[in-house]
Structure formats: C-alpha cells, structure tokens
Design an enzyme around this catalytic site. Structure first.
Site, mmCIF file in Angstrom:
data_model
loop_
_atom_site.group_PDB
_atom_site.id
_atom_site.type_symbol
_atom_site.label_atom_id
_atom_site.label_comp_id
_atom_site.label_asym_id
_atom_site.label_seq_id
_atom_site.Cartn_x
_atom_site.Cartn_y
_atom_site.Cartn_z
ATOM 1 N N TYR A 93 22.383 47.791 41.917
ATOM 2 C CA TYR A 93 20.922 47.703 41.958
ATOM 3 C C TYR A 93 20.435 46.883 43.156
ATOM 4 O O TYR A 93 19.589 46.001 43.037
ATOM 5 C CB TYR A 93 20.375 47.085 40.660
ATOM 6 C CG TYR A 93 20.829 47.812 39.416
ATOM 7 C CD1 TYR A 93 20.414 49.139 39.184
ATOM 8 C CD2 TYR A 93 21.660 47.207 38.496
ATOM 9 C CE1 TYR A 93 20.848 49.823 38.054
ATOM 10 C CE2 TYR A 93 22.089 47.882 37.370
ATOM 11 C CZ TYR A 93 21.686 49.178 37.158
ATOM 12 O OH TYR A 93 22.121 49.851 36.052
ATOM 13 N N LYS A 114 42.513 25.504 35.927
ATOM 14 C CA LYS A 114 41.163 25.284 35.383
ATOM 15 C C LYS A 114 41.094 26.084 34.086
ATOM 16 O O LYS A 114 40.163 26.854 33.838
ATOM 17 C CB LYS A 114 40.108 25.748 36.408
ATOM 18 C CG LYS A 114 38.672 25.377 36.054
ATOM 19 C CD LYS A 114 38.379 23.896 36.050
ATOM 20 C CE LYS A 114 37.056 23.606 35.369
ATOM 21 N NZ LYS A 114 36.819 22.154 35.181
ATOM 22 N N ASP A 163 39.183 20.048 39.339
ATOM 23 C CA ASP A 163 38.172 19.007 39.592
ATOM 24 C C ASP A 163 38.832 17.622 39.595
ATOM 25 O O ASP A 163 38.518 16.769 40.433
ATOM 26 C CB ASP A 163 36.996 19.083 38.600
ATOM 27 C CG ASP A 163 37.429 19.422 37.183
ATOM 28 O OD1 ASP A 163 38.591 19.807 36.985
ATOM 29 O OD2 ASP A 163 36.598 19.294 36.261
ATOM 30 N N ASP A 204 42.495 26.889 49.062
ATOM 31 C CA ASP A 204 41.631 26.903 50.241
ATOM 32 C C ASP A 204 40.782 25.625 50.273
ATOM 33 O O ASP A 204 40.699 24.916 51.279
ATOM 34 C CB ASP A 204 40.740 28.154 50.164
ATOM 35 C CG ASP A 204 39.996 28.433 51.459
ATOM 36 O OD1 ASP A 204 40.164 27.667 52.421
ATOM 37 O OD2 ASP A 204 39.245 29.409 51.504
ATOM 38 N N ASP A 206 41.354 21.776 52.708
ATOM 39 C CA ASP A 206 40.397 21.168 53.640
ATOM 40 C C ASP A 206 40.264 19.682 53.317
ATOM 41 O O ASP A 206 40.197 18.830 54.210
ATOM 42 C CB ASP A 206 39.016 21.841 53.529
ATOM 43 C CG ASP A 206 38.814 22.914 54.596
ATOM 44 O OD1 ASP A 206 39.826 23.495 55.036
ATOM 45 O OD2 ASP A 206 37.660 23.167 54.995
#
Ligand code: ATP
Length: 347
Positions: A140, A183, A216, A240, A244
């Site tokens: 849509y 997680k 986390d 990923d 960093d």
C-alpha cells in the site's frame, strides 16, 4: 603462485586507506598480484549501477578481496550502495565475520582506568542471514495504510555453523570463554532457536566456558566492564551494532579491522575496515589507514602467509606505541600516507 587480490577501494575514504594497505603489503614483500576494481557510487552516478551485474562472477576468480568502504549518499542511496557488499557476503557464503577488538599500547581509551590489553575480545558475527535478509516487502505504498515487513530469517544450519565456529575460536584462546548475545526474552522465535542451538553445540566443547547475555546488557557491559569478554558470538544485526561500539572503546573507528570468511574456501573471502566511507573527512588525506592495514594483515593470515601477517601486525603495534605520526582522529595532524610510511619503515 602469488595470491590474486581484488583491490576494491569503493567510496569516500576507501581509496585513501586501501592505497596505504597496498603499500604496506608490497613493502612487506607479500607475494600478491593486485587488480583494481573501480566499482562505487561514482559508477552508479554514470550508469545507474554500483557494480556490473556479473560482479560475483568477476570476483570469484580472486583468492581474496580487500575492500575499502561503500557508500556516498550524494551519488546513490545507501541501501543501494552497499548491495555489492551484502551480495558478496551471501553469494560467496562468507558466513563468518570476524572483528577483533584489542586495546593496544599507546592508544587512548575513552573508558576510565583501562590498561593495554584489558580489552581483548574477538567478536564473531553471523554474516549471511538473520536480520539482514532481503525478505519482506512494502505494501500500500504512499497510502496511510502503507506497511513494511522485514523478515528475520534464522536457520538451524546457519545458526549452528556460526556458533560452532565461535566455539572453535574460543577453544584456541587462553581464556576459552564464549559469550552468546541474544534477545530471547523479546524475539521469541529467532533468538530462542539461537539459544537452543547454543546449548546443543556447547555439549561438543566441554573445555569452553560459555554464558548468554541479552544484547542490551551486552551494550552496557562493553562500556562498563569490557574485560569480561573473550569471544563473543552474535547475529548479523547485533554484531553490526556491537562492533561499532567495540571499535570506539578500543580507541576509534580508525583501528577496527574485519574479515568476512568463507571457511571452506570455495569462494574468495573479503577483508575490510569496519568503518564506512566517512564522507565528513573523505578527500582530505587525513583518514586513519590502520584499520585497512590490519584488515590486510588478517587477509594474509587467512591466505596462509602468517609470517607477513605477524610482521604487519607488530609494525602497527609498535607504531601505536612509539610513533608521533598520528592522524587527527588520534589527536595528531599527520596525513594518511605518513601513517602508511611509518608502518613501512617499521617492517
Ligand atoms: P557510512 O554510511 O559509509 O558507514 P558514516 O559516516 O555513517 O559512513 P563511518 O564512515 O564509519 O560512518 O564514520 C563514522 C565516524 O567515524 C565519522 O565521523 C568518521 O569521520 C569517523 N571515521 C571513520 N573511519 C575513520 C578513519 N579511518 N579515520 C578517521 N576517522 C574515521
């Protein structure tokens, strides 16, 4: 036979740092032939393509690929620019992404009270499936009902082989510890499968201690107590992001190297700095080339030239410890090429 290397500088600071990596490989006397691959967003601006359609066919003739960085949003949308990178990882079944994070002597750590080698971890990221699979769609389009679906795709085979690789890597290290990043309290299918596979594979490695950590909590602990990590295994997206963060805690994006490995050696493996094309400093000759140089050392090690891999790594470490030649990211005013020259002088 010399190793056939595809030098794929790409965009932004990619060409600047790859030139230094080549210089160091040549100075070390590594037995390589280099073929320059000029596919990037400049090509896209001219032809509408960042790489030719048969790019995998062309690249599969090489023993390894040394990549700089892909992406320049002035020329091409970022998700288009990185397609050849993702295509190589999947098309060449480079399912292991190895990202070491070591705090070397002579490097300023942004964390308080960390001594050299307090941070010494090896992050192993799944590289071919998980959250970065091109499955899903937009529906849509352009209406208030527009919807996007991005499928997270985890297979038992893909999960098992990366976890097994990580256990093997942990087994070879002194501390023999593996942290599995998950997680599974929220991602109740993909990450619960991951945890199940982890428990199954662990039975084959009784000599390796392992633990599980939510992503986390891992982000917090990379900053709070990075010394607890030895080998870390994670999915494509989590790896990923966490790498960093790992790059920053070891002193910055300028040092973080990586390898995209096809362990079976059916296809070329690819070696690249973790950093991107850094448009903010591109063209100024001030990018730190150490990540690209360390990636080249990882490439030699994988190809079998361990002697030169160790020589380059030692030259980088002595440069970090002793040299006043520093690019601006390390608080100096040296040019990219001066750092390369300093490494060459130390070889
Ligand atoms: P991309 O979209 O290609 O990933 P980016 O700018 O979002 O590019 P990076 O290229 O990784 O992400 O850059 C993040 C920051 O780190 C920038 O400020 C950049 O200047 C800096 N940086 C990255 N690589 C280097 C390097 N080799 N030397 C010095 N600074 C760097």
């Amino acid at each position: 036979m010399p190793y056939k290397i595809a030098l794929y500088p790409g965009d932004g600071i990619g060409p600047e740092v790859v030139a230094e990596a080549r210089k160091v490989l040549e100075a070390a006397g590594a037995d390589c032939t280099f073929t320059l691959i000029e596919w990037n967003t400049t090509l896209y601006a001219k032809t509408g393509k960042c790489a030719p359609d048969d790019y995998l066919d062309q690249l599969k003739e090489f023993d390894a690929i040394l990549l700089g960085a892909l992406g320049n949003s002035a020329n091409a949308p970022d998700h288009v620019a990185v397609q050849p990178l993702l295509g190589m990882r999947r098309g060449f079944d480079q399912y292991v992404n190895i990202r070491p994070a070591v705090l070397y002597e002579g490097v300023d750590c942004p964390l308080k009270n960390k001594k050299p080698f307090d941070i010494d971890m090896l992050v192993i990221r799944e590289n071919t499936e998980g959250e970065y699979t091109p499955l899903g769609g937009r529906h849509y389009a352009g209406t208030p009902h527009e919807a996007a679906m991005q499928v997270n795709y985890f297979t038992r085979m893909g999960t098992e082989r990366i976890i097994r690789y990580a256990f093997e890597a942990a087994r070879k290290r002194t501390r023999k510890h593996l942290t599995s990043i998950t997680k599974s309290n929220a991602l109740i299918y993909s990450m619960v499968l991951w945890d199940d596979v982890m428990k199954d594979v662990a039975k084959d490695f009784p000599d390796v201690k392992w633990s599980s950590m939510l992503v986390d909590a891992a982000a917090m602990n990379f900053v709070r107590q990075p010394e607890i990590f030895d080998v870390v295994v994670c999915s494509n997206l989590f790896g990923d992001i966490l790498t960093d963060l790992a790059a920053v805690i070891i002193g910055g994006m300028g040092f973080a190297a990586s390898a995209n490995i096809n362990p079976a050696k059916n296809y070329p493996s690819m070696f690249e700095p973790i950093h991107g094309s850094a448009p903010d400093i591109a063209g100024k000759g001030i990018a730190n080339p150490l990540a690209a140089i360390m990636s080249a050392a990882m490439m030699l090690e994988f190809l079998g030239d361990e002697k030169n891999a160790v020589r380059i790594s030692q030259a980088v470490q002595s440069h970090l410890k002793e040299s006043a030649v520093k690019t601006p990211d390390r608080g100096g005013s040296a040019q990219t090429s001066e750092v390369g020259d300093d490494i060459v002088a130390r070889l």
